[in-house]
Write an enzyme that holds these catalytic residues in place. Structure first.
Site, PDB file in Angstrom:
ATOM      1  N   GLU A 153       0.821  -1.221   0.000  1.00  0.00           N
ATOM      2  CA  GLU A 153       0.000   0.000   0.000  1.00  0.00           C
ATOM      3  C   GLU A 153       0.850   1.264   0.000  1.00  0.00           C
ATOM      4  OE1 GLU A 153      -4.338  -0.993   1.944  1.00  0.00           O
ATOM      5  OE2 GLU A 153      -3.119   0.452   3.020  1.00  0.00           O
ATOM      6  N   HIS A 198       7.618 -26.724  -0.914  1.00  0.00           N
ATOM      7  CA  HIS A 198       6.919 -27.804  -1.612  1.00  0.00           C
ATOM      8  C   HIS A 198       5.794 -27.271  -2.500  1.00  0.00           C
ATOM      9  CE1 HIS A 198       9.025 -30.961   0.747  1.00  0.00           C
ATOM     10  NE2 HIS A 198       9.175 -29.937   1.553  1.00  0.00           N
ATOM     11  N   LYS A 257     -14.245   0.114  -3.252  1.00  0.00           N
ATOM     12  CA  LYS A 257     -15.280   0.501  -2.281  1.00  0.00           C
ATOM     13  C   LYS A 257     -16.423   1.221  -2.994  1.00  0.00           C
ATOM     14  CE  LYS A 257     -12.077   1.175   1.575  1.00  0.00           C
ATOM     15  NZ  LYS A 257     -11.447   2.158   2.449  1.00  0.00           N
TER      16      LYS A 257
END
Ligand code: PA5
Length: 432
Positions: A287, A308, A422
């Site tokens: 951010e 793995h 948003k």
């Protein structure tokens, strides 16, 4: 206090010390921009002095409330998202272990909610409250974040159904803005205990404010030690000369590698309990630096588990990655490999060794393999998972992030891109 150790041996080939020394003017300019508060976003640099300038009265109140919660609650539900949750989650796992909620000798169980829109997740947390005494810590600087608000409505209702409105209000702890926002207004009108997210500290830099401190204290973390660690690292970052300053060197190294096309930084650890440190780091750097068409992509792996799954790519895939490894020398607890008469799996030669010694061997072996695979690596080592080391670690990365973003040339302290999704959600819901 023993400082955390930062080792650049495996970046020397790519970002040599001589070049760091030559970049002095550029790096110190970023340092001055941050510490003299002259750069973009300077109004959000309160975290730089927080370890020494924190509100002592509030921290004393946090400790008192944590004691109350430890006495009157079996469970604490923490509602928050992003910077209002990741630091506390990382700290809890680091200090107490990811199995904390299953332990019977600790404080209340702590469940995080409000960090997603999943109804199944909320229902699972509600189930954990059946027959238990509980409290809620709602954390939102803006006071309007949808995920947090929705979860808080649900857990506030559960509290009121169980205890009635008055006792519910005594069990709600609101961490929010000092003056503004819907949560602040609600907390004032309902009489919740309130804690402040300071105006000059953004969410992802807020772990050493009440945002992180209340959940950490409820779990039994030592806040004084945490601050002592952050203070020591602040002192180091601000006052160590450029040539020896590993905080500045790490910030420069990241940007140097980025300039060479290494645009993915993998934060690697060797403890499952440090997974959430990786999540916190992803938010901090993602951010802060990912804007204006730029930014190193922060990823994280927990080893040896992810060897793995991601090991192949790290060893052998596109060479656009570098690693920052966090290694803790002493596990919270160690366990010895037991002895058997037969050697049924070929590992008899390891009998009586502590598993911690194997983890160290895995770190060294993997690091050498990745070096051979041309992955530059910065290694950050520490002795143990103490509060003091965690305080150092938090401050170290915050400072690196501020300097690195200023070297990159972006404002580390805004997040304009987060608004887009948003707006869309609100639009979709408004049409319903
Ligand atoms: O770093 C940030 O500013 C964000 O990640 C916020 O912490 C996150 O969006 C939550 O915001 P708020 O605390 O206002 O609910």
């Amino acid at each position: 206090m023993k400082a955390i150790n930062v080792d650049f041996a495996k970046t020397e080939k790519y970002a040599p010390e001589t070049q760091y020394l030559q970049a002095k003017e550029n790096v110190l300019s970023a340092f001055k921009t941050l510490t003299e508060k002259t750069g973009a976003g300077a109004e959000f640099t309160g975290w730089v002095d927080l370890p020494v300038a924190y509100d002592k009265e509030e921290v004393a109140r946090i400790k008192k409330c944590a004691e109350k919660i430890r006495k009157d609650s079996d469970v604490l539900v923490v509602c928050g998202i992003g910077g209002s949750y990741l630091g506390a989650a990382a700290a809890l796992d680091f200090l107490k272990g990811g199995m904390y909620n299953f332990k019977t000798d600790g404080g209340p169980q702590i469940f995080f909610a409000g960090n997603n829109m999943s109804s199944s997740y909320i229902m699972d947390v509600l189930d954990r409250l059946e027959g238990k005494d509980f409290s809620v810590n709602v954390i939102s600087k803006s006071g309007t974040t949808m995920e947090t608000s929705i979860a808080f409505r649900i857990f506030k209702k559960a509290l009121e159904d169980k205890y009635g409105k008055e006792e519910a209000a005594r069990r709600i702890y609101a961490t929010t803005d000092k003056q503004r926002g819907a949560l602040k207004q609600l907390a004032d009108s309902e009489g919740y205990e309130e804690f402040v997210v300071p105006d000059d500290i953004g969410g992802r830099f807020s772990v050493l404010t009440a945002v992180g401190l209340l959940p950490i204290a409820v779990a039994g973390g030592d806040l004084d030690e945490l601050f002592a660690g952050a203070q020591a690292m602040r002192e180091y970052a601000l006052n160590t000369k450029f040539e020896e300053n590993v905080v500045l060197r790490y910030a420069w190294t990241r940007q140097k590698l980025y300039g060479m096309g290494k645009d993915i930084e993998i934060f690697a650890n060797y403890e499952p309990d440090l997974r959430n440190i990786g999540e916190w780091l992803k938010q901090l750097f993602g951010e802060s630096e990912g804007k204006d068409g730029m930014g190193i992509f922060p990823a994280s792996v927990s080893l040896t588990t992810d060897l793995h799954s991601m090991g192949q790519l790290i060893q052998d895939g596109k060479r656009n990655i570098f690693e920052t490894i966090i290694f803790v020398e002493n596990a919270l607890r160690d366990v010895e490999i037991p002895e058997f008469d037969e050697d049924f799996d070929g590992y008899k030669y390891l009998e009586h060794l502590p598993v911690g010694a194997l983890n160290l061997a895995a770190f060294v072996g993997t690091s050498d393999a990745h070096e051979a695979g041309n992955v530059p690596q910065i290694a950050i080592g520490m002795e143990d998972r103490s509060e003091a080391n965690l305080g150092q670690l938090f401050y170290f990365f915050e400072f690196v992030c501020g300097i690195s973003a200023y070297i990159e040339g972006v404002n580390p302290f805004n997040q304009p891109g987060v608004e887009e999704y948003k707006k869309n959600i609100r639009k979709i819901l408004a049409e319903k």
